[in-house]
Design an enzyme around this catalytic site. Structure first.
Site, PDB file in Angstrom:
ATOM      1  N   ASP A 104      21.711  54.292 -18.396  1.00  0.00           N
ATOM      2  CA  ASP A 104      22.230  53.098 -17.717  1.00  0.00           C
ATOM      3  C   ASP A 104      23.682  53.334 -17.301  1.00  0.00           C
ATOM      4  O   ASP A 104      24.363  54.188 -17.859  1.00  0.00           O
ATOM      5  CB  ASP A 104      22.182  51.887 -18.663  1.00  0.00           C
ATOM      6  CG  ASP A 104      20.748  51.522 -19.025  1.00  0.00           C
ATOM      7  OD1 ASP A 104      19.837  51.906 -18.276  1.00  0.00           O
ATOM      8  OD2 ASP A 104      20.568  50.864 -20.063  1.00  0.00           O
TER       9      ASP A 104
HETATM   10  N1  URA Z   1      18.115  52.872 -23.657  1.00  0.00           N
HETATM   11  C1  URA Z   1      18.833  51.986 -22.934  1.00  0.00           C
HETATM   12  O1  URA Z   1      18.694  50.779 -23.109  1.00  0.00           O
HETATM   13  N2  URA Z   1      19.708  52.478 -22.031  1.00  0.00           N
HETATM   14  C2  URA Z   1      19.923  53.800 -21.836  1.00  0.00           C
HETATM   15  O2  URA Z   1      20.763  54.177 -21.006  1.00  0.00           O
HETATM   16  C3  URA Z   1      19.172  54.700 -22.598  1.00  0.00           C
HETATM   17  C4  URA Z   1      18.275  54.224 -23.504  1.00  0.00           C
END
Ligand code: URA
Length: 234
Positions: A104
């Site tokens: 993310d």
């Molecule tokens: N889980 C999430 O919620 N975000 C990420 O970036 C990776 C794993």
């Protein structure tokens, strides 16, 4: 056998027209002999190609490890935000690089950037169950109920998750190990327990760990040993 301009340009540093210029100036040699045309063909596995007397190592693929900072999206292009590719040094500009997997925008840590589609597919394929390890900080204390829930398989709106590891590392922090990679998975898993993820940092993919000496925002090529760790995933 391939054209010399194509071979040199494939390494990312020079464009084909740059190579033409280098050849015209007599700066390119094949097996120690100065070449007069950039259409000369060579086999990088057999022939020694040099520029200004320095041999070039022809790499079929590039494998970079990035310590991703917050604020960058895991994509090759984006209209609104900066992408992780903007953190890749200029010398790789001629390569068709892409991030192998997603973090993310507000997640930090280990990310692989490559131009090897087969390897990327291997490490991302849900069938391979490659472990990914994250350091997580949440807004409420970590509980044993969360730990048990993660181990049993949290039920999300897109189905039950595979068993995940949750090791408490502090009152508000945990080390989470996943074997799959669904959209916002860790955030949604903690969400099921009324917790909000405040910090999320990936430290490992399979046996490959983010080295402590790679500063945030920096990337470098994988060493032979590191690459072997990823290539073992088949
Ligand atoms: N889980 C999430 O919620 N975000 C990420 O970036 C990776 C794993």
């Amino acid at each position: 056998m391939e054209r010399i301009d194509k071979i040199i340009a494939s390494q990312g540093k020079y464009s084909r027209s740059d190579v033409k210029g280098l050849v015209a100036k007599g700066r390119v040699q094949v097996d120690g002999v100065r070449i007069k045309s950039s259409s000369v063909k060579a086999d990088p596995a057999i022939n020694r190609i040099s520029i200004d007397g320095v041999d070039i190592t022809v790499k079929q693929h590039i494998y970079l490890m990035l310590n991703k900072p917050k604020g960058y999206v895991s994509a090759t292009e984006d209209k609104e935000h900066q992408t992780v590719l903007e953190l890749v040094p200029e010398e790789y500009a001629g390569r068709e690089l892409f991030p192998a997997g997603r973090l993310d925008r507000d997640t930090t840590g280990l990310m692989i950037i490559t131009d090897d589609g087969v390897m990327a597919h291997n490490i991302l394929s849900p069938k391979k169950h490659v472990q990914k390890v994250y350091h997580v900080t949440i807004d409420i204390p970590v509980t044993e109920e969360m730990q048990k829930g993660f181990a049993d398989g949290v039920e999300l709106n897109d189905g039950v998750c595979k068993a995940a590891g949750l090791e408490m590392s502090g009152e508000y922090t945990a080390i989470v190990t996943l074997k799959e990679g669904r959209y916002h998975q860790i955030k949604r898993m903690f969400g099921c327990f009324g917790a909000k993820v405040v910090e999320l940092h990936r430290v490992a993919m399979g046996d490959l760990y983010l080295p402590s000496d790679l500063p945030e925002g920096q990337c470098r090529e994988l060493t032979e040993t590191e690459l072997n760790k990823l290539q073992q995933i088949k």
